[in-house]
Each structure stands twice: as C-alpha cells, then as structure tokens.
Design an enzyme around this catalytic site. Structure first.
Site, mmCIF file in Angstrom:
data_model
loop_
_atom_site.group_PDB
_atom_site.id
_atom_site.type_symbol
_atom_site.label_atom_id
_atom_site.label_comp_id
_atom_site.label_asym_id
_atom_site.label_seq_id
_atom_site.Cartn_x
_atom_site.Cartn_y
_atom_site.Cartn_z
ATOM 1 N N LYS A 72 0.857 -1.197 0.000
ATOM 2 C CA LYS A 72 0.000 0.000 0.000
ATOM 3 C C LYS A 72 0.881 1.231 0.000
ATOM 4 O O LYS A 72 1.987 1.203 0.536
ATOM 5 C CB LYS A 72 -0.874 0.023 1.259
ATOM 6 C CG LYS A 72 -2.086 0.916 1.131
ATOM 7 C CD LYS A 72 -3.205 0.140 0.500
ATOM 8 C CE LYS A 72 -4.499 0.890 0.457
ATOM 9 N NZ LYS A 72 -5.591 -0.045 0.141
HETATM 10 N N1 GLU Z 1 -7.289 0.155 -3.142
HETATM 11 C C1 GLU Z 1 -8.070 -1.033 -3.406
HETATM 12 C C2 GLU Z 1 -8.102 -1.934 -2.185
HETATM 13 O O1 GLU Z 1 -7.952 -1.490 -1.080
HETATM 14 C C3 GLU Z 1 -7.618 -1.735 -4.668
HETATM 15 C C4 GLU Z 1 -6.204 -2.211 -4.698
HETATM 16 C C5 GLU Z 1 -5.743 -2.732 -6.032
HETATM 17 O O2 GLU Z 1 -6.538 -2.748 -6.965
HETATM 18 O O3 GLU Z 1 -4.571 -3.112 -6.129
HETATM 19 O O4 GLU Z 1 -8.363 -3.107 -2.273
#
Ligand code: GLU
Length: 421
Positions: free
Chosen positions: A107
């Site tokens: 993240k």
């Molecule tokens: N931000 C989204 C999540 O928390 C998507 C992450 C992604 O598509 O890699 O799952």
C-alpha cells in the site's frame, strides 16, 4: 518498527495475532507475517503554481510477496500515516490470498488533501513520487492502484513517468488505468459491485429475499458506495440513507441513485445541498433502521457504541477497516442478529479486477465488460462460500474465517518456499 505505535497498525497486528492463535499458525511463519517486509519513506518536493516549494510525506509499504508481486492502492489523504499504510498493506496480503490471486500485499500513501491542490500540482507530485519509487515498483515487483483520493488519471501519470524512465511503455506497472492505455473495463465500478455481490450472497445464505421492501444505508457515497448503490437499486432494493463527509440524508421512498451521482459530479463531489431527502447526521446513517448497511467511507467508523446501536441485518464493509477492534467485539456478540461481510472479502472486487487488468495487459488481449463482470461475480461468490465453509469448520466469526483462509494460503506458500538463505 516505526509503525508499532500507530493505532491502525496495532489494530491490524492484534487481529493477526488473535487469528494466528485460533488457527494455530506456525510460530516461525507468524513472526514473519506480523511485520511488513519493507517500507519506503519519501519526502516529495513539489513546485506549486505560485513558485513556492512544498514537501509532502509519502510512503510505500510492502508487506508480503510470497504469492506474487506486492499489490495495493495509493492513498492521498491529509491524515495518512506510515502506520495506517502498513496496516492497509497487511490487509492487502490477506485480501489477495483470500481471493486466491497470485499477488502479495502492499500500500502507498501521500499526506496531502488533494482537493486543495491544482491538477498540475497533483501531476507534479505524482510524477516525483513515482520517480522516487522507480527502483521498487514494476509489473513483476509491486503494482500500485487507486485508493482513497486517487483515480485513473493519477494512475496514468504513474504509468507515464515509469515508462519515460524505463524508455518504453510499461502499462503493467499500475492497474486502475484509463482504458485508453490498457485499463480494464469495469475496474472503476468493481469495488462497489463486488460489495453488492457478496451481500447478495450473504442474503441468500440467510434466506433473506432482497426486494422492494429492502432498505439500504450507504455511509460514504464515493466511488465504492455509489457503485454498490447502483447495483442494489438494479436488483430492486431501495437506497434510503446516504452520507458523505458533509452530512447525511434520508429518503424512505428511496433515492434515485443516478440523480444523486449526477448532482455530486456537478457539486464538487459532495452531497451538500441535495434536496431530495431530509438532512440527518452521518451517525444516523450508520445506525439507521435499514436492512443492509454499507460503510464505504474511511476506517474506524463503527466503534463499540455505534456497534451496539446498529439496526441492520447485513453489513458489507466497503471501506478498509471501518470497524474498530472494540466495535468488532460487539458485532461478534451480536452475530445472530447481524451478519458481517468483512472488508477483506466485501471490498475485494477492486483488486480482483486489478488482477484481471494485469492479466489482460500481460497477454495484450482485452475482455468485454460482460466478461469482466461475469468473472468478477464468479470469483466473489466462490470466495464468499469458501469463507463460509471455514466459518462452519472452525465455528468462528466471518472476519476470523476470512482471515484464516487468507493467512493460511500465505503460510502454506511461505512453508513451501522456505526461508532464504
Ligand atoms: N485500493 C483497493 C483496495 O484497497 C484496490 C487495490 C488494487 O486494486 O490493487 O483493495
């Protein structure tokens, strides 16, 4: 580590410790999974349009890549912290494994209130952040995506910056891109739709028929909340309570979701001033007398006091970590009244279509929207039923079951690969 004192990270780690205890996880694996693999901390300088330079705190945390490249969104928010990003990276590892995607968890975050900056300033910020990360991201290494405060345009700037520095186009470095440069159809809608798919499956499991009498409350009418609302109204339910950061609204006859979305697009992205409902507080949306509650705003919204007051039958957690540890204890006690579809399962539609986007890009062969949605629905329904199976087997709460399934897949992969050197 630096994140040890952060409340969101503590929440993720405590959840992990509790689950590893319940599932009797190998101690040598547990000790490795309690902490992210790596964190990159960056001060990002940006020249503002008036000539001044501002410096922003930025992070990318890579939790685990045993099953495949690190995967997860990038968040632009005024209060994001390293600890929050670390917690979210851990949840991404469980989420990807739970959906059985060949991906790990990561993240990113930049501490900025994006609405206060111009498009050019956001572009410069994104490009500089990407250039600082160029050695750490890539289609086989770490693949960012949108999250709170970011969107397909920002992914396009990441893709372009990375490609310029490599000397050739590398669409696979991010997902959630515009479709004009290799994005997948259905990616923007995927998280919200996935929330609805899992809630519909939960209703089926509870023998509850969703129809014209079904009331749905949506906290946070952004990308996730609004697309979940569209899907719920398509299957005949009424969206009766909605909110965003400016406040809440109720309309027991049901909102016209398309009209709300159009209003918000014209109104700076907020619900403020929308007249097709009566004004209520954000908390009243959470505790509304509705059958289905979708918390799709930010983390730590449902604490023990709110959890005790909830009146819904099913919760589909669209946000990441919307329930605090204390709130979750109350929900566990109320399990017979309220069925929880936990975040790592409910909101996994986004990363699932991100995976489809990555696969389509690697093959240079693109699917129709219908194919994307069909595959998404299949994957979500399969994962829901696998979690339900684990729940029955271990006689545990849904959140625990989802985490057992995810953690177990990561643990098996770690044991197979062994520890280097
Ligand atoms: N931000 C989204 C999540 O928390 C998507 C992450 C992604 O598509 O890699 O799952």
């Amino acid at each position: 580590m630096e994140w040890d004192n952060d409340p969101t990270f503590q929440m993720a780690q405590r959840q992990f410790d509790e689950v590893s205890e319940v599932m009797n996880l190998d101690k040598n694996v547990a000790i490795r999974l309690r902490e992210p693999d790596r964190a990159i901390l960056i001060s990002v300088p940006v020249r503002m349009e008036d000539g001044r330079v501002e410096v922003f705190d930025a992070y990318r945390v890579q939790h685990n890549d045993t099953r495949g490249p690190y995967k997860g969104g990038i968040r632009y928010a005024h209060d994001v912290t390293l600890g929050e990003v670390a917690a979210l990276s851990m949840w991404m590892t469980w989420k990807c494994a739970l959906m059985n995607l060949p991906l790990g968890g990561g993240k990113g975050g930049i501490r900025i209130e994006p609405t206060k900056y111009t498009r050019l300033e956001l572009q410069r910020l994104t490009r500089r952040y990407t250039s600082e990360l160029v050695a750490f991201i890539g289609p086989q290494m770490d693949i960012p995506a949108p999250d709170m405060g970011t969107n397909p345009q920002i992914m396009a700037w990441i893709m372009d910056t990375y490609s310029q520095l490599k000397g050739y186009a590398v669409p696979g470095v991010v997902t959630g891109k515009p479709t004009t440069i290799g994005g997948s159809l259905g990616r923007v809608e995927a998280t919200g739709r996935g929330v609805a798919y899992t809630v519909l499956e939960a209703a089926k499991h509870l023998n509850y028929t969703i129809g014209a009498d079904t009331k749905v409350a949506i906290q946070g009418f952004g990308n996730v909340g609004s697309h979940a609302a569209l899907k719920f109204s398509k299957v005949g339910a009424k969206i009766t309570h909605i909110s965003d950061h400016t406040g809440g609204l109720v309309n027991l006859k049901g909102f016209n979701v398309q009209d709300v979305i159009e209003y918000m697009t014209k109104n700076n992205g907020t619900l403020k001033g929308y007249t097709e409902g009566d004004v209520i507080s954000q908390t009243e949306v959470l505790t509304a007398k509705a059958d289905i509650l979708i918390p799709a705003a930010t983390s730590s919204q449902i604490d023990d006091k709110i959890a005790a007051k909830l009146q819904c039958r099913i919760i589909g957690e669209g946000a990441n970590g919307p329930t605090t540890i204390e709130g979750d204890r109350v929900l566990k006690e109320r399990e017979k009244e309220i069925f929880v579809v936990p975040d790592v399962l409910a909101n996994a539609g986004g990363v699932t279509v991100s995976y489809f986007e990555w696969v389509q890009g690697l093959q240079n062969f693109f699917w129709s929207a219908k194919e994307v949605n069909r595959e998404l629905s299949n994957v979500m329904i399969k994962a829901f039923n696998e979690v339900l199976e684990v729940k029955k087997q271990h006689n545990v709460y849904m959140r625990t079951a989802a985490q057992i399934l995810g953690i177990d897949r990561v643990a098996k992969a770690m044991l197979a690969r062994g520890l280097y050197p």
